[in-house]
Every structure is written in structure tokens, then in C-alpha cells.
Write an enzyme that holds these catalytic residues in place. Sequence first.
Site, PDB file in Angstrom:
ATOM      1  N   VAL A 101       0.833  -1.211   0.000  1.00 36.27           N
ATOM      2  CA  VAL A 101       0.000   0.000   0.000  1.00 36.27           C
ATOM      3  C   VAL A 101       0.864   1.257   0.000  1.00 36.27           C
ATOM      4  CG1 VAL A 101      -2.023  -1.131   1.006  1.00 36.27           C
ATOM      5  CG2 VAL A 101      -0.278  -0.182   2.530  1.00 36.27           C
ATOM      6  N   HIS A 117      -4.061  -4.296  -3.078  1.00 34.82           N
ATOM      7  CA  HIS A 117      -4.580  -4.034  -1.731  1.00 34.82           C
ATOM      8  C   HIS A 117      -4.776  -2.547  -1.449  1.00 34.82           C
ATOM      9  CE1 HIS A 117      -3.101  -8.265  -0.305  1.00 34.82           C
ATOM     10  NE2 HIS A 117      -4.201  -8.316  -1.034  1.00 34.82           N
TER      11      HIS A 117
HETATM   12  P1  OAD Z   1       4.372 -10.806   4.668  1.00 30.09           P
HETATM   13  O1  OAD Z   1       4.838 -10.039   5.846  1.00 30.09           O
HETATM   14  O2  OAD Z   1       3.335 -11.837   4.873  1.00 30.09           O
HETATM   15  O3  OAD Z   1       5.622 -11.512   3.970  1.00 30.09           O
HETATM   16  C1  OAD Z   1       6.798 -10.816   3.712  1.00 30.09           C
HETATM   17  C2  OAD Z   1       7.762 -11.757   3.023  1.00 30.09           C
HETATM   18  O4  OAD Z   1       8.904 -11.023   2.635  1.00 30.09           O
HETATM   19  C3  OAD Z   1       8.247 -12.918   3.895  1.00 30.09           C
HETATM   20  O5  OAD Z   1       8.117 -14.123   3.147  1.00 30.09           O
HETATM   21  C4  OAD Z   1       9.717 -12.588   4.171  1.00 30.09           C
HETATM   22  O6  OAD Z   1      10.523 -13.749   4.233  1.00 30.09           O
HETATM   23  C5  OAD Z   1      10.069 -11.759   2.946  1.00 30.09           C
HETATM   24  N1  OAD Z   1      11.120 -10.758   3.157  1.00 30.09           N
HETATM   25  C6  OAD Z   1      11.340  -9.973   4.243  1.00 30.09           C
HETATM   26  N2  OAD Z   1      12.370  -9.142   4.033  1.00 30.09           N
HETATM   27  C7  OAD Z   1      12.819  -9.396   2.780  1.00 30.09           C
HETATM   28  C8  OAD Z   1      13.876  -8.877   1.975  1.00 30.09           C
HETATM   29  N3  OAD Z   1      14.670  -7.883   2.413  1.00 30.09           N
HETATM   30  N4  OAD Z   1      14.060  -9.387   0.729  1.00 30.09           N
HETATM   31  C9  OAD Z   1      13.252 -10.397   0.275  1.00 30.09           C
HETATM   32  N5  OAD Z   1      12.251 -10.936   0.992  1.00 30.09           N
HETATM   33  C10 OAD Z   1      12.026 -10.448   2.217  1.00 30.09           C
HETATM   34  O7  OAD Z   1       3.927  -9.723   3.576  1.00 30.09           O
HETATM   35  P2  OAD Z   1       2.994  -9.938   2.293  1.00 30.09           P
HETATM   36  O8  OAD Z   1       3.211 -11.264   1.678  1.00 30.09           O
HETATM   37  O9  OAD Z   1       3.158  -8.728   1.453  1.00 30.09           O
HETATM   38  O10 OAD Z   1      -2.646  -7.212   3.321  1.00 30.09           O
HETATM   39  O11 OAD Z   1       1.566  -9.909   2.973  1.00 30.09           O
HETATM   40  C11 OAD Z   1       0.436  -9.986   2.161  1.00 30.09           C
HETATM   41  C12 OAD Z   1      -0.673  -9.138   2.730  1.00 30.09           C
HETATM   42  O12 OAD Z   1      -0.881  -9.470   4.106  1.00 30.09           O
HETATM   43  C13 OAD Z   1      -0.369  -7.650   2.777  1.00 30.09           C
HETATM   44  O13 OAD Z   1      -0.609  -6.999   1.539  1.00 30.09           O
HETATM   45  C14 OAD Z   1      -1.316  -7.171   3.840  1.00 30.09           C
HETATM   46  C15 OAD Z   1      -1.131  -8.249   4.871  1.00 30.09           C
HETATM   47  O14 OAD Z   1      -2.211  -8.470   5.726  1.00 30.09           O
HETATM   48  C16 OAD Z   1      -3.421  -6.132   3.389  1.00 30.09           C
HETATM   49  O15 OAD Z   1      -3.043  -5.082   3.872  1.00 30.09           O
HETATM   50  C17 OAD Z   1      -4.765  -6.323   2.796  1.00 30.09           C
END
Ligand code: OAD
Length: 254
Positions: A101, A117
Site C-alpha cells: 500500500v 490491496h
Molecule cells: P508478509 O509479511 O506476509 O511476507 C513478507 C515476506 O517477505 C516474507 O516471506 C519474508 O521472508 C520476505 N522478506 C522480508 N524481508 C525481505 C527482503 N529484504 N528481501 C526479500 N524478501 C524479504 O507480507 P505480504 O506477503 O506482502 O494485506 O503480505 C500480504 C498481505 O498481508 C499484505 O498486503 C497485507 C497483509 O495483511 C493487506 O493489507 C490487505
Amino acid sequence: MIEFQLQTLLEARHVVVFTGAGVSAESGIPTFRDALTGLWSRFDPAALATPEAFRKDPALVWGWYEWRRSKVLAASPNAAHLAIAELARRVPKLTVITQNVDDLHERAGSRDVIHLHGSLHAPRCFACTRPYAGSLDPLNEPEEGRSLEPPRCHRCNGKIRPGVVWFGESLPAQAWREAMAAAEDCDLLLSIGTSGLVQPAAQIPRMARARGATVVHVNLQPESVEGDNEFSLVGRAAEILPGLLGGGEKKYCE
Ligand code: OAD
């Protein structure tokens, strides 16, 4: 050992870059599910990210999203965002689909980003759904957990809500249609920094693979992969993505 050939990246006709919170982590924006630092390990989504939560305590919810918006305003795109914008200049077609977002892809130079989102920067009326016509304060001294009364709609005087998708809500219909069309059309999809746990967004890489596209995951955690057209590159997005672009003959191994 299966290897992802960099040539595959540069020969792609249509690249989809599908991003999650991990792509912005190195800009100082917290992810959701990382242990200790993830927002959902510190805050209760049911109390902050649902329509019911806003009805119950709009100032708590508005204040929390304004705190998050202030973090984004203070942040800058990192090397991963910049590499994605650069990649768009090197391939015939590239579509960015993000679950984030924030506006860091746009500020890095990516165009026509599909926000599945919603956006922290597009508030709208909770009652009549019209976009907020006023401007938001820049929030110079944000405080975590500070309640803040939401502004009022200029048309109906309803309370203004953050322009994000909350749990239990549908994705913006046009964004979802465009994302599905891109996933079905692409020949290469890079899935970067997402846990792949939130539906229906998590379907996007699967849709691309089902249509025969190569899928490459970039994450701190290894992804389980199937077949010879899916790869997992383990490491920081801000390191791996610039490496992919400048990599020449280098090969990344699963
Ligand atoms: P998550 O917090 O679920 O996942 C983040 C991912 O990024 C994890 O798999 C980490 O291992 C990885 N990660 C962290 N730091 C990193 C880096 N420097 N380089 C590469 N990978 C890294 O976040 P999202 O998958 O985006 O929804 O979550 C999906 C949705 O859940 C979001 O859009 C939000 C949340 O509830 C809404 O706001 C509707």
C-alpha cells in the site's frame, strides 16, 4: 542442480513482477508476518484492519494508518524498487502487481502499478466511498498507537477511511482483472518478498505457472518449487534484483 538462466529474464516477452512487503523492507517499512518485526506480530489485525474495527474505533484505526503513511513518506525506494523500474526499460513489456500500500514502486519510476490491496495515499469516505477531496497532514512527528480523528467527507460528512483493502473486503475489481490478465499473458513472473499467504493475491504466481510461465521467487526464505520452470532465489531483494540485472553470464542456483 536447477539453475535460473539470466538469459530467460532478458528474453522474456512479458515480465510480471509481483511484490509483497519484503520488497519494501529495506526501505524501513515493516513487513506483516516476519517474526518480531512484522506488524501482525505486534498489532492485532482484527482491531485495526477490518470494517468492524473502523466502526468501533475510527480514531484508533485512522491513527494507525496515518502512522504507517508517515513511515512511507519518510522512506525512499531501495535498490530492489529501482532495479524493477530499470528492468522495465530492458524488456518489451513489464507489469508490476503489488500487494503493498506504499508508493515506493512509483517513486522508483515504475509506471501503471497495479495495487491489489489499495493505497495509503488514496483515502475515501467510509459512508459514500467517494475519494477524499481534502489533503492529508504531512505528519511530521508520528506516534505509534496514537489515535487520530479521521477527517470528514466534503460531500456527505462521513468519516474518511484509509484507501486500503481490509480483511473481509473484496479486492478492487479493475485491479484484480488487470492482474489476472497480466498473469495469464506473461512468460516470466518474479514473485518478490511475499509470504504468499493472503488470498486471492497469492493465486497470481500460480495462474502464471498454470499458463506455462517461468516463476522465480525472491525471498529471505527458500520457497518449495515444482517442475523445471520454477525457481527460488534466497536472499535480500535489494541485493538479488540489482544482481540479476547486472549479472551478465552469472547463473542463480535454486
Ligand atoms: P508478509 O509479511 O506476509 O511476507 C513478507 C515476506 O517477505 C516474507 O516471506 C519474508 O521472508 C520476505 N522478506 C522480508 N524481508 C525481505 C527482503 N529484504 N528481501 C526479500 N524478501 C524479504 O507480507 P505480504 O506477503 O506482502 O494485506 O503480505 C500480504 C498481505 O498481508 C499484505 O498486503 C497485507 C497483509 O495483511 C493487506 O493489507 C490487505
